[in-house]
Write a protein that holds these residues in place. Sequence first.
Motif: not given
Length: 118
Positions: A52-54, A11-16, A47-48, A78-80
């Motif tokens: 991704l770093a988080l 979810t964090l990668c998707f949002a990033g 933010a992106g 998966g996020g990409a």
Amino acid sequence: MTPLVVVLNVTLCFAGFAALALSLDRHHREALAGRVPAGRVLPLRAAGWALLALSLAGAVAWEGLNFGPVQWIGALTGGALLVVLVLSYRPAWLRPAALLALPLGLAVVPAILLAFAH
């Protein structure tokens, strides 16, 4: 590998990736029907990359240095892939989906902390 950590990372990668995509004129036009304002490009990119770093930090913190980066690369993929699918079929859904992914991902953090505390 804990499924909750995977949910958090994806979810964090998707949002990033969604924020990075929305910082580009082409994707911003498709998703929000207008050019990206000049003052919004830098905050979206920051933010992106921060998300991704988080995600990387969370993967390493909960899975360790041996498996954390491996899991993170899977979450990046998966996020990409999810961002590409949303942009391909329903570009107008990208912004709402990214805004929904953040609280969904962060909602599993207490469960992750409880699972690792025991």
